[in-house]
Design an enzyme around this catalytic site. Structure first.
Site, short mmCIF file in Angstrom:
data_model
loop_
_atom_site.label_atom_id
_atom_site.label_comp_id
_atom_site.label_asym_id
_atom_site.label_seq_id
_atom_site.Cartn_x
_atom_site.Cartn_y
_atom_site.Cartn_z
N ASP A 231 0.83 -1.20 0.00
CA ASP A 231 0.00 0.00 0.00
C ASP A 231 0.87 1.26 0.00
OD1 ASP A 231 -2.32 1.47 0.11
OD2 ASP A 231 -3.10 0.53 1.93
N ASP B 25 -10.49 2.03 -3.91
CA ASP B 25 -11.09 1.79 -2.59
C ASP B 25 -12.60 1.78 -2.68
OD1 ASP B 25 -8.86 1.37 -1.15
OD2 ASP B 25 -8.81 3.32 -0.15
C1 DGJ Z 1 -5.87 1.94 1.64
C2 DGJ Z 1 -6.18 0.72 0.84
O1 DGJ Z 1 -6.61 1.06 -0.44
C3 DGJ Z 1 -7.22 -0.11 1.59
O2 DGJ Z 1 -7.62 -1.21 0.82
C4 DGJ Z 1 -6.62 -0.54 2.89
O3 DGJ Z 1 -5.55 -1.41 2.68
C5 DGJ Z 1 -6.18 0.68 3.70
N1 DGJ Z 1 -5.33 1.55 2.93
C6 DGJ Z 1 -5.45 0.27 4.94
O4 DGJ Z 1 -4.98 1.34 5.63
#
Ligand code: DGJ
Length: 778
Positions: free
Chosen positions: A486, A548
């Site tokens: 991430d 997301d």
């Molecule tokens: C952003 C990501 O896109 C999410 O799927 C998740 O992993 C969160 N960060 C975790 O902090």
């Protein structure tokens, strides 16, 4: 040469000796030649032609008294109207330059002219750590053109591939002088095309709304598609398409430009006087400065140029094949990806041994294959305020450690995956307390925080060594076979103009060192969703968390946008709870699956809470996905022009079957009878079309239950509530047998509009959808 499918990619060697360079893809030609003053004149890019067509094709530049003549005694030669492959500043070409260099003499005038050429088999990969398109079972050929301006040399590389109509270009600048050269701009490619009334297509958005397609007519002036966030960004994906006006999925010329790069990008399209179109792409020059000491060289990222005369769909076919065969890590390019269960949307930071093992158990029962422990597992990580940078596992949440956890997960018949965010640090972390200087800051300025975190300076070797050691240890200790990498903020407080590029080089180095020795580990890149969805990351990470936003209606636009330039196998797509965490929109479980199925499927809600009926449905979804996943992930994906703006149709064709997704974003009363076009089947062959069995929850129907059940039941009553845990109502099943030509205008069943004929009514509302499988009828 060229001209027929299956003809190997090649460069016309005889013509090259005469200074005419004809690069042939399977169906395309890219032609340029050395002009009488040594500049590279762009001649043609389009469907295959003969090298001897060059004279007929070359633009005959107009001569007016207004333009600067390159040579005093030759009024017919002006760089301002010569279609070119490269151009600098200060010699009368006033269009966008490919280079802005402070030369050894202190001036910004450059005039790179032809020196030599070389043809080699294979690719010519970048030397300084940038990822490059690679060869595969489909061979490649590379042409290097040497140019020079005094003691400064410029090599332009063109690689062409046998399998797809793509030319990969990059530039390498070498300082052979005794003085430094300052690079303010060095593009990967420049090309001048005659204007054919183009539309410019870009893929733009923001967090949770990435890659929405936007089209505008190309007008005089310059349109810039760029990122300044430090990453390729969710604002403007680096891919850009020029399409002849009115181009459709099947018709019209399309030219795509993309970069194998994950940092600040820049593609500019200029419609200049005399109707020339210039396209340049490369590292964003804004805020960029790189000093090239004597004897040093600078390499640009690779630019990907793709062409199709068969509309957007034809172009997607070219780019999907290219990405699969020449960008994705070869071990994963055509490998079926596992169905994952991810803890994020269900548990957020509140993860522990119990939650992970419960998801592993529940996942196993429905057929999932790998459980991912997302954010929240390391010491101090109760929220996004603390802990990034430290890799010690939180002993309260995971008293037995990651090795034990990975082992228990495997004993349950699931594989284990883990989330990391290595490029970041919270000021509230042991790492930051020990090494505050490892975070990127500008001298004398208070650095800006975002999500309570700073960015680690991965251009530093000590930072990279730390990350390689820590992340490798996490993978090895836990036995993780999947890593979600991430990256949840953009760069700020950049101290120098070379830092953003050095950062990206550092990131690639870290990825190479961690995952190179561990090719069995599936890397899914993520940056708050699709904030870094680009060909650079795809060289390391065969799939990227696309967004997301997991609301399927929003995902239709996001995945549709991305699909123009990237194949479905690269898009992480999960089924989450309804209503959506991002939109509060309620959608049927069937549609959440039917959309996610056209990507790399996962589940991201608490599977342990599924009722008996819900579990049966999810298990059926996963079984369906596994049976067709090779087609869905790696088949030939198509966006089928829908018959109304409220509908989306996608297909994925494999060797033996085609899977069709038919989606409705919004319903309307008294709709006309629908048409579902299933394209590109053999016209006279007979096919069987079968809808995927799907259900709707009794509780989702409320008082409408009266329409679908033989007798009235109180929808709020105990009976219905209990029954809905064990039983979901089947949607109408559809089967058809017809010829390919008939299936191009298939008439599906009507939708629910107060009718009770369940067998002949699709229970579609606002967000209804159905998947179909099309197979040859035996
Ligand atoms: C952003 C990501 O896109 C999410 O799927 C998740 O992993 C969160 N960060 C975790 O902090």
């Amino acid at each position: 040469m060229g001209g027929q499918a299956g003809v190997p990619a090649m460069i016309d060697a005889q013509a090259a000796r005469r200074g005419v360079f004809h690069i042939g893809g399977p169906h395309t030609s890219y032609l340029f030649r050395v002009s009488r003053y040594g500049h590279l004149e762009h001649v043609y890019w389009g469907p295959s032609v003969a090298t001897s067509d060059a004279d007929a094709l070359a633009v005959k530049p107009p001569t007016d008294g207004y333009q600067v003549a390159y040579a005093d005694d030759d009024a017919t030669y002006s760089l301002d109207v010569l279609p070119q492959e490269w151009s600098g500043l200060g010699k009368g070409d006033y269009r966008m330059p490919a280079a802005e260099l402070k030369m050894p003499d202190g001036s910004f005038t450059t005039d790179f002219r032809y020196v030599d050429y070389e043809v080699t088999d294979g690719v010519a990969p970048c030397q300084d750590g940038l990822p490059s398109a690679h060869e595969s079972k489909h061979p490649a050929t590379t042409l290097r053109i040497g140019l020079a301006d005094g003691d400064v040399a410029l090599d332009l590389y063109y690689t062409v591939f046998a399998c797809c109509d793509v030319v990969v270009r990059r530039a390498v600048l070498r300082n052979g002088s005794g003085e430094p050269v300052v690079i303010r701009r060095l593009m990967s490619q420049l090309v001048d095309l005659p204007n054919r009334a183009y539309d410019l297509v870009t893929f733009d958005g923001t967090w949770a709304a990435e890659a929405h397609r936007h089209v505008r007519p190309l007008a005089p002036g310059t349109y810039v598609n760029e990122s300044l966030t430090g990453f390729s960004s969710n604002r403007h994906n680096p891919a850009v398409i020029l399409a002849t006006r009115g181009a459709s999925e099947d018709h019209g010329e399309c030219f795509a430009f993309n970069l194998v790069y994950s940092g600040n990008h820049h593609t500019a399209v200029e419609l200049s006087r005399r109707n020339f179109v210039r396209v340049v792409s490369g590292i964003n020059p804004v805020g960029f400065e790189w000093t090239l000491a004597p004897g040093e060289q600078f390499e640009t990222p690779e630019a990907v140029l793709a062409y199709s005369r068969d509309g957007f769909d034809g172009l997607s076919g070219v780019l999907h094949a290219f990405t699969r065969d020449h960008i994705l890590p070869q071990d994963w390019a055509e490998a079926d990806r596992p169905v994952v269960v991810n803890t994020w949307e269900s548990a957020m930071f509140d993860v522990n041994e119990r939650t992970v093992l419960a998801q592993a158990r529940a996942g196993k029962r429905v057929g999932a294959e790998l459980v991912v422990l997302d954010d929240g597992w390391f010491t101090g990580r109760q929220s996004d305020h603390a802990g990034l940078g430290d890799y010690g596992v939180d002993a309260k949440k995971f008293p037995h450690g990651l090795g034990w956890l990975g082992q228990r997960v495997r004993e349950q018949g699931m594989r284990f995956g883990i989330w990391v965010e290595p490029e970041m640090v919270n000021p509230d972390s042991a790492l930051y307390r020990e090494h505050p200087d490892w975070a990127i800051t500008a001298p004398g300025r208070q650095p800006s925080l975002h999500r309570h975190q700073l960015v680690l300076d991965v251009s530093r070797e000590d930072v990279r060594d730390y990350l390689v050691e820590k992340v490798s240890a996490v993978i090895d200790e836990s036995g993780a076979e999947y890593v979600k990498w991430d990256c949840n903020r953009n760069l700020t407080d950049v101290p120098a103009g070379d830092l953003p590029h050095r950062y990206i080089l550092g990131l690639y180095d870290v990825l190479r060192r961690i995952f190179g020795p561990r090719p069995h580990v599936l890397l899914e890149s993520c940056a708050s969703g699709g904030n870094r969805f680009d060909l650079g990351m795809l060289c390391f990470s065969p799939q990227i968390w696309a967004s997301d936003c997991t609301d399927p209606v929003e995902r239709l636009a996001i995945q549709d946008g991305l699909s123009h330039c990237y194949p479905p196998s690269t898009m992480g797509a999960h089924v989450t709870a309804s209503p959506s965490q991002q939109t509060l929109r309620a959608t049927p479980l069937s549609t959440r699956f039917n959309v996610a199925a056209f990507g790399v499927l996962g589940y991201e809600f608490d599977l342990a809470t599924l009722s008996f009926a819900g579990r049966r449905d999810v298990a059926a979804q996963i079984a369906f996905y596994k049976a067709h996943r090779h087609t869905l992930q790696h088949g030939r994906f198509r966006r089928v022009p829908a018959t109304s703006p409220d509908h989306v149709v996608w297909t994925a064709a494999g060797a033996l079957e085609t899977v069709v997704g038919h989606y409705q974003t919004r319903t309307r009363a008294s709709q006309p009878p629908g048409v579902l076009a299933i394209p590109v089947l053999e016209p006279t062959r007979r096919y069987r079309v079968t809808s995927r069995p799907q259900t709707i929850g009794l509780d989702e129907l409320g008082h409408l239950l009266a329409f679908v059940l033989p007798r009235w039941l109180n929808p709020e009553g105990v009976l219905v509530r209990t029954a809905s845990r064990f039983y979901r109502l089947p949607d109408a099943a559809e089967t058809y047998e017809a010829t390919g030509v008939a299936l191009a205008t298939l008439a599906p069943l009507p939708q629910f509009e107060g009718t009770a004929d369940r067998a002949h009514t699709r229970l579609w509302g606002d967000h209804g959808s159905t998947l179909y499988v099309v197979e040859p009828a035996s």
